[in-house]
Design a protein around this motif. Structure first.
Motif, PDB file in Angstrom:
ATOM      1  N   ASP A 256       0.813  -1.217   0.000  1.00  0.00           N
ATOM      2  CA  ASP A 256       0.000   0.000   0.000  1.00  0.00           C
ATOM      3  C   ASP A 256       0.848   1.269   0.000  1.00  0.00           C
ATOM      4  O   ASP A 256       0.311   2.386   0.035  1.00  0.00           O
ATOM      5  CB  ASP A 256      -0.967   0.010   1.182  1.00  0.00           C
ATOM      6  N   GLU A 257       2.183   1.120  -0.050  1.00  0.00           N
ATOM      7  CA  GLU A 257       3.061   2.282  -0.150  1.00  0.00           C
ATOM      8  C   GLU A 257       3.196   2.775  -1.583  1.00  0.00           C
ATOM      9  O   GLU A 257       3.661   3.892  -1.826  1.00  0.00           O
ATOM     10  CB  GLU A 257       4.455   1.947   0.407  1.00  0.00           C
ATOM     11  N   LEU A 258       2.808   1.965  -2.539  1.00  0.00           N
ATOM     12  CA  LEU A 258       2.910   2.362  -3.940  1.00  0.00           C
ATOM     13  C   LEU A 258       2.042   3.595  -4.191  1.00  0.00           C
ATOM     14  O   LEU A 258       0.871   3.626  -3.823  1.00  0.00           O
ATOM     15  CB  LEU A 258       2.480   1.219  -4.857  1.00  0.00           C
ATOM     16  N   ALA A 259       2.643   4.611  -4.837  1.00  0.00           N
ATOM     17  CA  ALA A 259       1.927   5.869  -5.041  1.00  0.00           C
ATOM     18  C   ALA A 259       2.014   6.398  -6.464  1.00  0.00           C
ATOM     19  O   ALA A 259       1.183   7.211  -6.865  1.00  0.00           O
ATOM     20  CB  ALA A 259       2.454   6.939  -4.082  1.00  0.00           C
ATOM     21  N   PHE A 260       2.997   5.931  -7.243  1.00  0.00           N
ATOM     22  CA  PHE A 260       3.193   6.426  -8.603  1.00  0.00           C
ATOM     23  C   PHE A 260       3.301   5.232  -9.555  1.00  0.00           C
ATOM     24  O   PHE A 260       4.056   4.290  -9.294  1.00  0.00           O
ATOM     25  CB  PHE A 260       4.460   7.281  -8.691  1.00  0.00           C
ATOM     26  N   PHE A 261       2.550   5.319 -10.672  1.00  0.00           N
ATOM     27  CA  PHE A 261       2.450   4.181 -11.581  1.00  0.00           C
ATOM     28  C   PHE A 261       2.667   4.642 -13.024  1.00  0.00           C
ATOM     29  O   PHE A 261       1.985   5.559 -13.504  1.00  0.00           O
ATOM     30  CB  PHE A 261       1.071   3.525 -11.450  1.00  0.00           C
ATOM     31  N   PHE A 262       3.613   3.996 -13.695  1.00  0.00           N
ATOM     32  CA  PHE A 262       3.952   4.380 -15.059  1.00  0.00           C
ATOM     33  C   PHE A 262       3.961   3.157 -15.961  1.00  0.00           C
ATOM     34  O   PHE A 262       4.688   2.198 -15.714  1.00  0.00           O
ATOM     35  CB  PHE A 262       5.317   5.079 -15.086  1.00  0.00           C
ATOM     36  N   ASP A 263       3.123   3.224 -16.987  1.00  0.00           N
ATOM     37  CA  ASP A 263       3.045   2.163 -17.986  1.00  0.00           C
ATOM     38  C   ASP A 263       3.914   2.601 -19.164  1.00  0.00           C
ATOM     39  O   ASP A 263       3.585   3.567 -19.865  1.00  0.00           O
ATOM     40  CB  ASP A 263       1.593   1.967 -18.424  1.00  0.00           C
ATOM     41  N   LEU A 264       5.037   1.918 -19.378  1.00  0.00           N
ATOM     42  CA  LEU A 264       6.004   2.319 -20.398  1.00  0.00           C
ATOM     43  C   LEU A 264       5.717   1.616 -21.720  1.00  0.00           C
ATOM     44  O   LEU A 264       5.492   0.410 -21.760  1.00  0.00           O
ATOM     45  CB  LEU A 264       7.425   2.002 -19.934  1.00  0.00           C
ATOM     46  N   HIS A 265       5.747   2.401 -22.799  1.00  0.00           N
ATOM     47  CA  HIS A 265       5.461   1.881 -24.130  1.00  0.00           C
ATOM     48  C   HIS A 265       6.476   2.401 -25.141  1.00  0.00           C
ATOM     49  O   HIS A 265       7.269   3.299 -24.846  1.00  0.00           O
ATOM     50  CB  HIS A 265       4.055   2.305 -24.580  1.00  0.00           C
ATOM     51  N   ARG A 266       6.399   1.846 -26.336  1.00  0.00           N
ATOM     52  CA  ARG A 266       7.164   2.324 -27.490  1.00  0.00           C
ATOM     53  C   ARG A 266       6.186   2.739 -28.577  1.00  0.00           C
ATOM     54  O   ARG A 266       5.273   1.993 -28.905  1.00  0.00           O
ATOM     55  CB  ARG A 266       8.099   1.211 -27.981  1.00  0.00           C
ATOM     56  N   ASP A 267       6.346   3.941 -29.113  1.00  0.00           N
ATOM     57  CA  ASP A 267       5.429   4.457 -30.128  1.00  0.00           C
ATOM     58  C   ASP A 267       5.623   3.719 -31.451  1.00  0.00           C
ATOM     59  O   ASP A 267       6.626   3.019 -31.647  1.00  0.00           O
ATOM     60  CB  ASP A 267       5.663   5.956 -30.323  1.00  0.00           C
ATOM     61  N   SER A 268       4.667   3.907 -32.368  1.00  0.00           N
ATOM     62  CA  SER A 268       4.733   3.234 -33.667  1.00  0.00           C
ATOM     63  C   SER A 268       4.965   4.182 -34.836  1.00  0.00           C
ATOM     64  O   SER A 268       4.957   3.748 -35.984  1.00  0.00           O
ATOM     65  CB  SER A 268       3.436   2.440 -33.916  1.00  0.00           C
ATOM     66  N   VAL A 269       5.149   5.472 -34.564  1.00  0.00           N
ATOM     67  CA  VAL A 269       5.388   6.417 -35.647  1.00  0.00           C
ATOM     68  C   VAL A 269       6.856   6.404 -36.057  1.00  0.00           C
ATOM     69  O   VAL A 269       7.711   5.837 -35.369  1.00  0.00           O
ATOM     70  CB  VAL A 269       4.949   7.845 -35.249  1.00  0.00           C
ATOM     71  N   ALA A 270       7.162   7.032 -37.197  1.00  0.00           N
ATOM     72  CA  ALA A 270       8.493   6.973 -37.792  1.00  0.00           C
ATOM     73  C   ALA A 270       9.536   7.755 -37.004  1.00  0.00           C
ATOM     74  O   ALA A 270       9.221   8.635 -36.206  1.00  0.00           O
ATOM     75  CB  ALA A 270       8.430   7.484 -39.223  1.00  0.00           C
ATOM     76  N   ARG A 271      10.795   7.434 -37.281  1.00  0.00           N
ATOM     77  CA  ARG A 271      11.929   8.000 -36.560  1.00  0.00           C
ATOM     78  C   ARG A 271      11.964   9.523 -36.616  1.00  0.00           C
ATOM     79  O   ARG A 271      12.318  10.174 -35.629  1.00  0.00           O
ATOM     80  CB  ARG A 271      13.231   7.423 -37.133  1.00  0.00           C
ATOM     81  N   GLU A 272      11.595  10.110 -37.745  1.00  0.00           N
ATOM     82  CA  GLU A 272      11.662  11.559 -37.890  1.00  0.00           C
ATOM     83  C   GLU A 272      10.819  12.286 -36.849  1.00  0.00           C
ATOM     84  O   GLU A 272      11.098  13.438 -36.510  1.00  0.00           O
ATOM     85  CB  GLU A 272      11.215  11.962 -39.294  1.00  0.00           C
ATOM     86  N   HIS A 273       9.787  11.603 -36.337  1.00  0.00           N
ATOM     87  CA  HIS A 273       8.911  12.222 -35.335  1.00  0.00           C
ATOM     88  C   HIS A 273       9.303  11.845 -33.904  1.00  0.00           C
ATOM     89  O   HIS A 273       8.840  12.508 -32.970  1.00  0.00           O
ATOM     90  CB  HIS A 273       7.461  11.802 -35.575  1.00  0.00           C
ATOM     91  N   THR A 274      10.094  10.811 -33.740  1.00  0.00           N
ATOM     92  CA  THR A 274      10.394  10.318 -32.387  1.00  0.00           C
ATOM     93  C   THR A 274      11.849  10.543 -31.985  1.00  0.00           C
ATOM     94  O   THR A 274      12.291   9.983 -30.981  1.00  0.00           O
ATOM     95  CB  THR A 274      10.096   8.809 -32.297  1.00  0.00           C
ATOM     96  N   THR A 275      12.577  11.350 -32.734  1.00  0.00           N
ATOM     97  CA  THR A 275      13.993  11.550 -32.465  1.00  0.00           C
ATOM     98  C   THR A 275      14.319  13.033 -32.418  1.00  0.00           C
ATOM     99  O   THR A 275      13.809  13.815 -33.221  1.00  0.00           O
ATOM    100  CB  THR A 275      14.855  10.874 -33.547  1.00  0.00           C
ATOM    101  N   ALA A 276      15.153  13.428 -31.473  1.00  0.00           N
ATOM    102  CA  ALA A 276      15.568  14.818 -31.341  1.00  0.00           C
ATOM    103  C   ALA A 276      17.048  14.875 -30.982  1.00  0.00           C
ATOM    104  O   ALA A 276      17.547  14.023 -30.230  1.00  0.00           O
ATOM    105  CB  ALA A 276      14.741  15.538 -30.277  1.00  0.00           C
ATOM    106  N   THR A 277      17.736  15.849 -31.527  1.00  0.00           N
ATOM    107  CA  THR A 277      19.136  16.079 -31.183  1.00  0.00           C
ATOM    108  C   THR A 277      19.202  17.283 -30.265  1.00  0.00           C
ATOM    109  O   THR A 277      18.809  18.398 -30.643  1.00  0.00           O
ATOM    110  CB  THR A 277      19.991  16.326 -32.441  1.00  0.00           C
ATOM    111  N   VAL A 282      21.685  12.485 -29.340  1.00  0.00           N
ATOM    112  CA  VAL A 282      20.441  12.042 -29.961  1.00  0.00           C
ATOM    113  C   VAL A 282      19.554  11.369 -28.915  1.00  0.00           C
ATOM    114  O   VAL A 282      19.995  10.436 -28.223  1.00  0.00           O
ATOM    115  CB  VAL A 282      20.720  11.072 -31.129  1.00  0.00           C
ATOM    116  N   TYR A 283      18.315  11.840 -28.820  1.00  0.00           N
ATOM    117  CA  TYR A 283      17.355  11.325 -27.841  1.00  0.00           C
ATOM    118  C   TYR A 283      16.143  10.725 -28.562  1.00  0.00           C
ATOM    119  O   TYR A 283      15.744  11.199 -29.629  1.00  0.00           O
ATOM    120  CB  TYR A 283      16.852  12.444 -26.931  1.00  0.00           C
ATOM    121  N   ALA A 284      15.564   9.717 -27.938  1.00  0.00           N
ATOM    122  CA  ALA A 284      14.255   9.214 -28.367  1.00  0.00           C
ATOM    123  C   ALA A 284      13.208  10.037 -27.638  1.00  0.00           C
ATOM    124  O   ALA A 284      13.192  10.086 -26.407  1.00  0.00           O
ATOM    125  CB  ALA A 284      14.114   7.738 -28.027  1.00  0.00           C
ATOM    126  N   ARG A 285      12.340  10.687 -28.384  1.00  0.00           N
ATOM    127  CA  ARG A 285      11.387  11.606 -27.776  1.00  0.00           C
ATOM    128  C   ARG A 285      10.300  10.863 -26.996  1.00  0.00           C
ATOM    129  O   ARG A 285       9.977   9.712 -27.294  1.00  0.00           O
ATOM    130  CB  ARG A 285      10.752  12.488 -28.845  1.00  0.00           C
TER     131      ARG A 285
END
Length: 380
Positions: A256-277, A282-285
């Protein structure tokens, strides 16, 4: 002779009145049964309720409601760029057709298959984000990979990152899960199916947890293979969130101490939209997705907006933004009704690498630990 005619007239009038009353009664009974049939056979989301009224009014432009309030309090109108009232014709058209003349998606969404996937609400648009490159939920693994099970030998274990650092006996307050646990990244695997039973988003969760632990935050990572569990029950891929919900509820009951919950996913759109320098790296957005099909989603949304703003301050362009998702064809809750501190985060897309995603996880861990520590200080 007049008396019989008068009696005939009274009789005729009474007969017509009785017939009218009987027909009215029959019509009332028929209408009653029709209404009962509609209420009892309609699907839950179609019945008249506060949620249905909310869905109906959501189709109308918000300016209408502001002007209604402004009729009583002029201060509402002072905040508007254009204080003139909206067109009555436009409002009538929206009510009758559920179409917004200023949003072409409302014209096409019910006619073009798959177009409803663009019905998400873009709450905050990051750099370059618009309705043409919104987050797209991944599809199920290819047929030949559906029943594939992860290996258990030593070679397979090498694919996983080093064991997480030891932490104290404090109960975890952060829970990481992966409802689409086999979402993977094409540069990291062989073949054209961006799903893998071993090399997948779970490794991102493990790495992310390590970074949070470095900031003194106790974390637990759900490493269940959701697809394998779906196969065991002969469940469809669309029931992934139902499966992860069972796991999540069980974990919450155990701690019952759990307070923050994050469901991690990977997007399906192309690299040009999910990448930033950013600063020559280079980062995955990232992208924050909030389900709006539960009454308290605005609390989850507030946290997502805060995290997005923090990322923008330190790593401009890293976050693609914040969207809310709901309605037909999607889950619309994503288990976020279980806690106001729950959200779904997309890390990169199918064409990103682990190295790029891990950089984003470092940044996300930095802003998240700031947020959580501030929340904990306020509670004290």
């Amino acid at each position: 002779m007049r008396r019989p005619k008068s009696q005939a007239g009274v009789y005729s009038l009474s007969k017509a009145k009785v017939q009218s009353t009987v027909m009215g009664l029959i019509a009332f009974i028929v209408m009653t049964f029709l209404i009962i049939a509609m209420l009892t056979t309609a699907e839950n989301h179609s019945r008249f309720a506060s949620s249905a009224l909310n869905d109906w009014t959501a189709q109308m432009q918000s300016d209408w409601f502001v002007h209604l309030l402004g009729a009583e309090n002029r201060y509402y109108l002072d905040a508007m760029h254009d204080p003139s009232p909206p067109s009555l014709t436009t409002a009538a058209f929206e009510i009758a057709t559920n179409m917004n003349l200023e949003d072409p998606r409302t014209f096409l969404g019910r006619e073009i298959p798959g177009f409803s996937g663009f019905d998400d609400t873009l709450v905050i648009a990051g750099q370059g984000t618009d309705f043409t490159n919104m987050s797209i939920e991944s599809g199920p693994p290819a047929e030949e990979h559906l029943d594939e099970l992860p290996e258990t030998d030593e070679e397979a274990s090498d694919a996983v990152e080093d064991d997480p650092p030891e932490i104290d006996d404090e109960e975890p307050i952060i829970h990481l899960l992966h409802s689409h646990s086999r979402e993977s990244f094409l540069p990291e695997i062989e073949g054209g199916d961006p799903n893998h039973p071993e090399t997948n988003i779970v490794q991102v969760g493990q790495y992310f947890a390590d970074q949070l632990r470095e900031h003194g935050l106790p974390v637990e990572v759900s490493e269940h293979d959701i697809q394998a569990k779906l196969n065991e029950r002969d469940w469809d891929y669309s029931q992934s969130y139902d499966m992860s919900r069972e796991i999540l509820v069980e974990d919450m009951e155990e701690n019952d101490e759990l307070a923050f919950f994050f469901d991690l996913h990977r997007d399906s759109v192309a690299r040009e939209h999910t990448t930033a320098t950013i600063n020559d790296d280079v980062y995955a957005r990232t992208f924050f997705v909030i389900g709006e099909d539960h009454p308290d989603y605005e609390q989850n949304l507030a946290m997502a907006e805060d995290l997005h703003n923090r990322l923008e301050e330190q790593w401009p362009g890293l976050s693609r933004g914040v969207i809310t998702r709901g309605g037909a064809g999607v889950n619309g809750v994503y288990n976020q009704d279980l806690s106001p501190n729950a959200m779904l985060i997309e890390f990169g897309g199918v064409d990103n690498t682990f190295e790029e995603v891990y950089r984003s996880a470092d940044a996300m861990a930095e802003v998240l630990q700031e947020y959580i520590h501030e929340e904990m200080e306020e509670e004290e």
